[in-house]
Motif scaffolding. Structure first.
Motif, PDB file in Angstrom:
ATOM      1  N   ILE A  23      16.508  39.174  -7.315  1.00 11.39           N
ATOM      2  CA  ILE A  23      15.262  38.460  -6.420  1.00 11.39           C
ATOM      3  C   ILE A  23      15.793  37.025  -6.451  1.00 11.39           C
ATOM      4  O   ILE A  23      15.670  36.324  -5.258  1.00 11.39           O
ATOM      5  N   THR A  24      16.024  36.237  -7.190  1.00 14.98           N
ATOM      6  CA  THR A  24      16.326  34.717  -6.978  1.00 14.98           C
ATOM      7  C   THR A  24      17.842  34.463  -6.487  1.00 14.98           C
ATOM      8  O   THR A  24      17.842  33.415  -6.088  1.00 14.98           O
ATOM      9  N   GLY A  25      18.352  35.168  -6.959  1.00 14.39           N
ATOM     10  CA  GLY A  25      20.125  35.086  -6.351  1.00 14.39           C
ATOM     11  C   GLY A  25      20.813  34.313  -7.659  1.00 14.39           C
ATOM     12  O   GLY A  25      22.094  33.775  -7.237  1.00 14.39           O
ATOM     13  N   VAL A  26      20.274  34.335  -8.807  1.00  8.91           N
ATOM     14  CA  VAL A  26      20.845  33.654 -10.026  1.00  8.91           C
ATOM     15  C   VAL A  26      20.384  34.266 -11.276  1.00  8.91           C
ATOM     16  O   VAL A  26      19.320  34.454 -11.448  1.00  8.91           O
ATOM     17  N   ALA A  27      21.547  34.214 -12.142  1.00 10.65           N
ATOM     18  CA  ALA A  27      21.094  35.041 -13.636  1.00 10.65           C
ATOM     19  C   ALA A  27      20.778  33.697 -14.433  1.00 10.65           C
ATOM     20  O   ALA A  27      21.174  32.736 -14.092  1.00 10.65           O
ATOM     21  N   PRO A  28      19.991  34.241 -15.438  1.00  6.60           N
ATOM     22  CA  PRO A  28      19.508  33.131 -16.083  1.00  6.60           C
ATOM     23  C   PRO A  28      20.706  32.341 -17.219  1.00  6.60           C
ATOM     24  O   PRO A  28      20.596  32.143 -18.122  1.00  6.60           O
ATOM     25  N   ALA A  29      21.801  32.064 -16.663  1.00 12.10           N
ATOM     26  CA  ALA A  29      22.880  31.499 -17.314  1.00 12.10           C
ATOM     27  C   ALA A  29      22.298  30.218 -18.062  1.00 12.10           C
ATOM     28  O   ALA A  29      22.147  29.382 -17.137  1.00 12.10           O
ATOM     29  N   PRO A  30      22.587  29.915 -19.203  1.00 13.40           N
ATOM     30  CA  PRO A  30      22.093  28.627 -19.763  1.00 13.40           C
ATOM     31  C   PRO A  30      23.156  27.574 -19.534  1.00 13.40           C
ATOM     32  O   PRO A  30      24.311  27.869 -19.795  1.00 13.40           O
ATOM     33  N   THR A  31      22.807  26.339 -19.551  1.00 13.85           N
ATOM     34  CA  THR A  31      23.687  25.431 -19.575  1.00 13.85           C
ATOM     35  C   THR A  31      24.378  25.206 -20.932  1.00 13.85           C
ATOM     36  O   THR A  31      23.808  25.335 -21.778  1.00 13.85           O
ATOM     37  N   SER A  32      25.664  25.060 -20.887  1.00  6.75           N
ATOM     38  CA  SER A  32      26.462  24.828 -22.140  1.00  6.75           C
ATOM     39  C   SER A  32      26.020  23.460 -22.913  1.00  6.75           C
ATOM     40  O   SER A  32      25.689  22.585 -22.294  1.00  6.75           O
ATOM     41  N   LEU A  54      13.620  22.863 -13.033  1.00  3.28           N
ATOM     42  CA  LEU A  54      13.168  24.073 -11.970  1.00  3.28           C
ATOM     43  C   LEU A  54      14.074  24.989 -12.232  1.00  3.28           C
ATOM     44  O   LEU A  54      15.132  24.927 -12.270  1.00  3.28           O
ATOM     45  N   GLY A  55      13.651  26.197 -12.705  1.00  2.55           N
ATOM     46  CA  GLY A  55      14.511  27.499 -13.254  1.00  2.55           C
ATOM     47  C   GLY A  55      14.844  26.976 -14.564  1.00  2.55           C
ATOM     48  O   GLY A  55      16.023  26.950 -14.820  1.00  2.55           O
ATOM     49  N   SER A  56      14.086  26.937 -15.666  1.00  3.13           N
ATOM     50  CA  SER A  56      14.485  26.635 -17.077  1.00  3.13           C
ATOM     51  C   SER A  56      14.935  27.676 -17.710  1.00  3.13           C
ATOM     52  O   SER A  56      15.221  27.518 -18.818  1.00  3.13           O
ATOM     53  N   GLY A  59      15.015  28.062 -21.820  1.00  2.00           N
ATOM     54  CA  GLY A  59      14.652  26.575 -22.369  1.00  2.00           C
ATOM     55  C   GLY A  59      15.827  25.997 -22.720  1.00  2.00           C
ATOM     56  O   GLY A  59      15.476  24.904 -23.533  1.00  2.00           O
ATOM     57  N   THR A  60      16.869  26.125 -22.356  1.00  2.00           N
ATOM     58  CA  THR A  60      18.226  25.492 -22.898  1.00  2.00           C
ATOM     59  C   THR A  60      18.177  23.850 -22.808  1.00  2.00           C
ATOM     60  O   THR A  60      18.567  23.190 -23.569  1.00  2.00           O
ATOM     61  N   LEU A  61      17.572  23.495 -21.583  1.00  2.31           N
ATOM     62  CA  LEU A  61      17.536  22.139 -21.148  1.00  2.31           C
ATOM     63  C   LEU A  61      15.934  21.387 -21.501  1.00  2.31           C
ATOM     64  O   LEU A  61      15.841  20.555 -21.746  1.00  2.31           O
ATOM     65  N   ILE A  79      10.711  31.900 -13.291  1.00  3.41           N
ATOM     66  CA  ILE A  79      10.176  32.830 -12.533  1.00  3.41           C
ATOM     67  C   ILE A  79      10.554  34.297 -13.213  1.00  3.41           C
ATOM     68  O   ILE A  79       9.905  35.390 -13.315  1.00  3.41           O
ATOM     69  N   SER A  80      11.769  34.441 -13.894  1.00  6.42           N
ATOM     70  CA  SER A  80      12.069  35.601 -14.593  1.00  6.42           C
ATOM     71  C   SER A  80      11.454  35.878 -15.617  1.00  6.42           C
ATOM     72  O   SER A  80      11.420  34.978 -16.766  1.00  6.42           O
ATOM     73  N   PRO A  81      10.699  36.922 -16.019  1.00  9.42           N
ATOM     74  CA  PRO A  81       9.686  37.239 -17.092  1.00  9.42           C
ATOM     75  C   PRO A  81      10.492  37.005 -18.477  1.00  9.42           C
ATOM     76  O   PRO A  81       9.703  36.481 -19.266  1.00  9.42           O
ATOM     77  N   ARG A 103       5.149  30.311 -15.910  1.00  8.37           N
ATOM     78  CA  ARG A 103       5.882  31.294 -15.081  1.00  8.37           C
ATOM     79  C   ARG A 103       5.548  31.308 -13.521  1.00  8.37           C
ATOM     80  O   ARG A 103       4.538  31.524 -13.410  1.00  8.37           O
ATOM     81  N   ALA A 104       6.451  30.866 -12.634  1.00  7.17           N
ATOM     82  CA  ALA A 104       6.026  30.424 -11.501  1.00  7.17           C
ATOM     83  C   ALA A 104       7.271  30.447 -10.655  1.00  7.17           C
ATOM     84  O   ALA A 104       8.465  30.255 -11.064  1.00  7.17           O
ATOM     85  N   ASP A 105       7.217  30.549  -9.271  1.00  2.00           N
ATOM     86  CA  ASP A 105       8.397  30.427  -8.379  1.00  2.00           C
ATOM     87  C   ASP A 105       8.394  28.615  -7.959  1.00  2.00           C
ATOM     88  O   ASP A 105       7.423  28.131  -7.633  1.00  2.00           O
ATOM     89  N   PHE A 106       9.330  28.192  -8.376  1.00  2.00           N
ATOM     90  CA  PHE A 106       9.156  26.551  -8.268  1.00  2.00           C
ATOM     91  C   PHE A 106       8.900  26.123  -6.944  1.00  2.00           C
ATOM     92  O   PHE A 106       8.681  24.855  -6.682  1.00  2.00           O
ATOM     93  N   ARG A 107       9.352  27.041  -6.053  1.00  2.00           N
ATOM     94  CA  ARG A 107       9.089  26.757  -4.426  1.00  2.00           C
ATOM     95  C   ARG A 107       7.758  26.560  -4.190  1.00  2.00           C
ATOM     96  O   ARG A 107       7.421  25.825  -3.410  1.00  2.00           O
ATOM     97  N   CYS A 119      18.020  20.626 -12.689  1.00  2.00           N
ATOM     98  CA  CYS A 119      18.203  21.967 -12.298  1.00  2.00           C
ATOM     99  C   CYS A 119      19.483  22.468 -12.502  1.00  2.00           C
ATOM    100  O   CYS A 119      20.510  21.617 -12.665  1.00  2.00           O
ATOM    101  N   TYR A 120      19.460  23.756 -12.596  1.00  2.00           N
ATOM    102  CA  TYR A 120      21.111  24.177 -12.628  1.00  2.00           C
ATOM    103  C   TYR A 120      20.797  25.534 -11.935  1.00  2.00           C
ATOM    104  O   TYR A 120      20.550  26.599 -12.505  1.00  2.00           O
ATOM    105  N   LEU A 121      21.230  25.407 -10.638  1.00  2.00           N
ATOM    106  CA  LEU A 121      20.751  26.485  -9.810  1.00  2.00           C
ATOM    107  C   LEU A 121      22.113  27.265  -8.905  1.00  2.00           C
ATOM    108  O   LEU A 121      23.012  27.538  -9.778  1.00  2.00           O
ATOM    109  N   PHE A 122      22.135  26.972  -7.728  1.00  2.00           N
ATOM    110  CA  PHE A 122      23.271  27.677  -7.091  1.00  2.00           C
ATOM    111  C   PHE A 122      23.087  27.265  -5.851  1.00  2.00           C
ATOM    112  O   PHE A 122      22.082  26.464  -5.130  1.00  2.00           O
TER     113      PHE A 122
END
Ligand SMILES: C[S@@+](CC[C@H](N)C(=O)[O-])C[C@H]1O[C@@H](n2cnc3c(N)ncnc32)[C@H](O)[C@@H]1O
Length: 180
Positions: A23-32, A54-56, A59-61, A79-81, A103-107, A119-122
């Motif tokens: 749905i979002t186009g991105v997996a919840p990959a955490p920032t290293s 945005l897109g937390s 909670g890594t960041l 947004i991802s439950p 829990r929301a769509d940041f848009r 943010c860390y998006l795509f």
């Protein structure tokens, strides 16, 4: 719990993650950790206002941000439950009073109060976010992005992390209107 029950839960978890990644186009990959350290180090000293992540994800960041800036409000939006639920449960333990996790769509989230957006998006998300940032951020507000640049913007600072990918982190500042 039976083996079948455990398998059903594992399947539901994986499906939930996959569906929201689609749905979002991105997996919840955490920032290293190394990139997170660079990002925290790049936060300007004079942040006067709310910090949005945005897109937390998990909670890594968001948690380190709230710990680093105890006098500032940090609003994490995911947004991802499953990642959202995980970070809510963690929040119940950590109890950082300056952090909220929604829990929301940041848009759909108004960024008018933001002093810093993290943010860390795509790439495609950065394209969409650009118009929102330009419309809603006040002059002087900062944007800190892991890996992906805001297209067409000139960064105030760029740093590379000491990780395998030499990950780039971009810091932008919304210009003050010119005096003319
Ligand atoms: C690559 S992960 C980054 C997670 C976290 N920010 C970090 O750096 O560890 C991107 C996250 O953005 C979330 N996301 C993508 N689009 C979103 C949207 N429109 N609203 C809220 N969250 C979104 C995804 O679900 C995912 O968890």
């Amino acid at each position: 719990m039976t083996e079948l029950g455990i398998l059903a839960i594992a399947l539901a978890v994986v499906l939930g993650l996959v569906i929201y990644a689609l749905i979002t186009g991105v997996a919840p990959a955490p920032t290293s950790p190394r990139v997170a350290a660079v990002m925290l180090d790049m936060i300007p000293p004079a942040i006067d206002g709310v910090i949005f992540e945005l897109g937390s994800g998990w909670g890594t960041l968001a948690f380190p941000l709230a710990r680093r800036l105890p006098g500032r409000t940090v609003r994490a939006v995911e947004i991802s439950p499953l990642p959202w639920l995980f970070s809510k449960l963690r929040h119940g333990v950590d109890r950082l009073t300056n952090l909220s996790i929604r829990r929301a769509d940041f848009r759909q989230v108004d960024l008018g109060e933001a002093a810093l957006v993290v943010c860390y998006l795509f790439p495609a998300a950065m394209d969409g976010l650009k118009a929102k940032l330009e419309a809603e951020l006040k002059p002087g507000a900062y944007v800190l992005s892991n890996t992906f640049a805001v297209p067409g913007w000139r960064p105030e600072a760029v740093r590379r992390a000491d990780d395998l990918y030499a990950t780039t982190v971009y810091l932008y500042r919304i210009a003050e209107p010119s005096a003319e």
